[in-house]
Design a protein around this motif. Structure first.
Motif, mmCIF file in Angstrom:
data_model
loop_
_atom_site.group_PDB
_atom_site.id
_atom_site.type_symbol
_atom_site.label_atom_id
_atom_site.label_comp_id
_atom_site.label_asym_id
_atom_site.label_seq_id
_atom_site.Cartn_x
_atom_site.Cartn_y
_atom_site.Cartn_z
ATOM 1 N N GLY A 329 -20.296 48.210 64.144
ATOM 2 C CA GLY A 329 -19.931 49.174 63.042
ATOM 3 C C GLY A 329 -19.875 50.229 63.537
ATOM 4 N N ILE A 330 -20.288 51.545 62.616
ATOM 5 C CA ILE A 330 -20.988 52.570 62.994
ATOM 6 C C ILE A 330 -22.343 53.548 62.673
ATOM 7 C CG2 ILE A 330 -18.957 53.388 63.638
ATOM 8 C CD1 ILE A 330 -19.132 55.754 61.241
ATOM 9 N N ASP A 331 -23.286 54.162 64.036
ATOM 10 C CA ASP A 331 -24.781 53.787 63.169
ATOM 11 C C ASP A 331 -24.872 55.570 63.068
ATOM 12 O OD1 ASP A 331 -25.325 51.915 64.025
ATOM 13 O OD2 ASP A 331 -26.143 52.518 66.081
ATOM 14 N N LEU A 332 -25.300 56.045 61.710
ATOM 15 C CA LEU A 332 -25.001 57.505 61.082
ATOM 16 C C LEU A 332 -26.721 57.305 61.030
ATOM 17 C CD1 LEU A 332 -22.414 56.047 57.949
ATOM 18 C CD2 LEU A 332 -22.035 57.740 60.214
ATOM 19 N N ARG A 333 -26.888 58.922 61.012
ATOM 20 C CA ARG A 333 -28.007 59.674 61.343
ATOM 21 C C ARG A 333 -28.233 59.558 59.785
ATOM 22 N NH1 ARG A 333 -28.175 65.449 63.869
ATOM 23 N NH2 ARG A 333 -28.174 64.180 65.714
ATOM 24 N N THR A 334 -29.351 59.290 60.306
ATOM 25 C CA THR A 334 -30.326 58.999 58.720
ATOM 26 C C THR A 334 -31.924 59.030 59.606
ATOM 27 O OG1 THR A 334 -30.737 56.805 58.616
ATOM 28 C CG2 THR A 334 -28.761 57.218 57.534
ATOM 29 N N TYR A 335 -32.846 59.313 58.478
ATOM 30 C CA TYR A 335 -34.095 60.162 58.442
ATOM 31 C C TYR A 335 -34.753 58.576 57.642
ATOM 32 C CZ TYR A 335 -32.709 64.040 60.495
ATOM 33 O OH TYR A 335 -31.898 64.282 61.042
ATOM 34 N N CYS A 336 -36.047 58.277 58.389
ATOM 35 C CA CYS A 336 -36.568 56.992 57.763
ATOM 36 C C CYS A 336 -37.256 57.006 56.343
ATOM 37 C CB CYS A 336 -38.081 56.828 58.350
ATOM 38 S SG CYS A 336 -38.137 56.523 60.074
ATOM 39 N N GLY A 337 -36.350 56.519 55.636
ATOM 40 C CA GLY A 337 -37.174 55.880 53.680
ATOM 41 C C GLY A 337 -36.095 57.245 52.896
ATOM 42 N N THR A 338 -35.105 57.611 53.482
ATOM 43 C CA THR A 338 -34.256 58.507 52.980
ATOM 44 C C THR A 338 -33.245 57.221 52.218
ATOM 45 O OG1 THR A 338 -32.385 58.717 55.227
ATOM 46 C CG2 THR A 338 -33.933 60.661 54.500
ATOM 47 N N PRO A 339 -32.010 58.239 51.224
ATOM 48 C CA PRO A 339 -31.610 57.762 50.216
ATOM 49 C C PRO A 339 -30.367 56.793 51.518
ATOM 50 C CG PRO A 339 -32.015 59.500 49.575
ATOM 51 C CD PRO A 339 -32.376 59.653 50.598
ATOM 52 N N ILE A 340 -29.687 55.851 50.641
ATOM 53 C CA ILE A 340 -28.563 54.831 51.287
ATOM 54 C C ILE A 340 -27.764 54.588 50.213
ATOM 55 C CG2 ILE A 340 -27.603 53.373 52.583
ATOM 56 C CD1 ILE A 340 -29.306 55.174 54.119
ATOM 57 N N TYR A 341 -26.342 55.045 50.343
ATOM 58 C CA TYR A 341 -25.824 55.266 49.201
ATOM 59 C C TYR A 341 -24.562 54.524 48.822
ATOM 60 C CZ TYR A 341 -28.134 59.338 48.367
ATOM 61 O OH TYR A 341 -29.492 60.568 48.137
ATOM 62 N N ALA A 342 -24.232 53.473 47.756
ATOM 63 C CA ALA A 342 -22.790 52.585 48.105
ATOM 64 C C ALA A 342 -21.785 54.048 47.951
ATOM 65 C CB ALA A 342 -22.328 52.356 47.110
ATOM 66 N N GLY A 343 -20.538 53.445 49.291
ATOM 67 C CA GLY A 343 -20.030 54.365 50.417
ATOM 68 C C GLY A 343 -18.647 54.541 48.846
#
Length: 430
Positions: A329-343
């Motif tokens: 896959g690809i790693d996308l920058r996020t920070y701990c506890g930030t929202p993840i949304y349906a693509g």
């Protein structure tokens, strides 16, 4: 945060510090724009260094992950340490070159001083001789009572022949006296110039000696720095050797972890293929693909805009362990506890923890041009959806985390076409 994660973050912090220190600050204290750009460059370099280290540690856990992190931390310091060695060696060489140049100038100045001193001594000797000769001439004239004036020549001549002879002798004596006096004057003038030159040369010698002393001190300091830098890099190389040995001792555990991850991935693909087969059996319109899967089919699954990819899809050589594996896959920058949304719109297949993937949400987006299309969101700290739930593009699935074999909070995003992973980048419109 677990003690293992704290140790890992400490190791990664070393990498960040080294990466940040490697970026030079801009010249011009009053140039605010340059300072801002430099600060942003340092921040970007630190982020890139951190994310590169995190990517290297994916798929490892426990002591193996810590051993790899320790090795990465040590190896991250080697370029800066080598740069320090190179800089110290160059500084020492420069100091030694300048020291040699100053020594040459000092020797030349001292040679010039000796030459001037010799010239002054010779001129003094000649002036003494001339003065002695003039004095002798004066004494002889006084003793004989003769007056070498023109009147004496005319009145004292006994004949025309005597007059011519006397006048010739007088002229010669006067010329000789004039030449001697001119020579004495020239010598005294040259001597004054030589004395002034000697004073300047002595001052220059004093300056060169002070400069030479300073260069000796500078060379000594550079030599000490070169010695310290060499000792530091030797210590790092020794640590590197020890860390490699420690990591190698984890080889069996690493291979077991990778085998377990491969088995889990195979299980995921088998489950998806079973689901796809069941769906095709139910839907006669989707018995076979009718076109390719392309275009920007997915929206941004993270809260970071624009999307920032920290590790790409594809075969990847692990720099410390030496194995080549597919980064699926690809790693996308996020920070701990930030929202993840349906693509994309779809139905949640499962939301559960899986080995290696951590907390994973798998979403089925149905068929696109006859191709089964699914996406997974991995390493989440938690999820807010459940199996069978319908979701819309942009709907909250959960929150970013660091679960599974992950080195830091990020989103590992995968897209499955007909049960096999593909590169998500173009499907995100990147």
């Amino acid at each position: 945060m677990t003690p293992k994660r704290k140790r890992l973050l400490s190791a990664l912090l070393v990498l960040l510090v080294v990466g940040s220190a490697a970026v030079a600050s801009p010249a011009g204290a009053d140039d605010l724009d340059d300072k801002r750009e430099a600060a942003q460059a340092r921040a970007d370099a630190a982020d890139a260094a951190r994310e590169a280290a995190e990517a290297q540690l994916e798929e490892l856990d426990g002591a193996a992950q810590q051993a790899a992190a320790d090795l990465i931390a040590v190896e991250a310091q080697l370029p800066a340490a080598q740069a320090r060695v190179d800089a110290a060696a160059e500084a020492l060489a420069k100091a030694q070159r300048e020291q040699a140049l100053i020594a040459d100038r000092l020797q030349a100045a001292q040679d010039e001083e000796q030459a001037v001193v010799t010239t002054i001594a010779q001129d003094d000797d000649r002036a003494t001789q001339i003065r002695a000769a003039i004095g002798q001439m004066a004494r002889e004239a006084y003793k004989s009572g003769t007056d070498a004036s023109g009147l004496d020549v005319v009145l004292g001549a006994e004949s025309s022949e005597d007059f011519v002879q006397r006048y010739g002798l007088l002229s010669t004596a006067l010329r000789t006296q004039s030449q001697v006096l001119d020579e004495l004057s020239a010598i005294e003038s040259a001597n004054r110039s030589s004395q002034a030159r000697l004073t300047a040369v002595k001052e220059r010698i004093a300056e060169l000696k002070a400069e030479a002393d300073a260069k000796v001190a500078e060379a000594d300091a550079a030599r000490q720095e070169a010695t310290a830098a060499k000792a530091a890099i030797d210590d790092l190389v020794a640590q590197q050797t020890a860390k490699k040995a420690a990591l190698e001792s984890q080889r069996a555990d690493i291979e077991a972890q990778l085998a377990k991850i491969d088995a889990e991935r195979s299980a995921v693909e088998s489950e998806l293929n079973a689901i796809i087969a069941e769906q095709r059996a139910r839907d006669s319109a989707n018995q076979a693909p009718t076109g390719s899967v392309s275009g920007a089919l997915f929206g941004n699954p993270t809260s970071i805009s624009p999307i920032y990819v920290t590790s790409e899809y594809g075969m990847r050589l692990h720099p410390t362990l030496g194995y080549v594996r597919l980064h699926a896959g690809i790693d996308l920058r996020t920070y701990c506890g930030t929202p993840i949304y349906a693509g994309r719109d779809g139905t949640v297949v499962w939301a559960k923890s899986r080995y290696g993937f951590g907390n994973q949400v798998m979403v089925d987006h149905g068929f696109y041009r006859g191709n089964s299309l699914m996406s997974s969101y991995n390493h989440m700290t938690s999820f807010v959806v459940s199996a069978g739930q319908s979701v819309s593009q942009g709907q909250l699935l959960g929150y970013s985390g660091n679960t599974g074999t992950s080195a830091a909070c990020h989103l590992h995003f995968e897209v499955y076409v007909n049960g096999a992973t593909v590169n998500p980048r173009p499907l995100l419109g990147l």
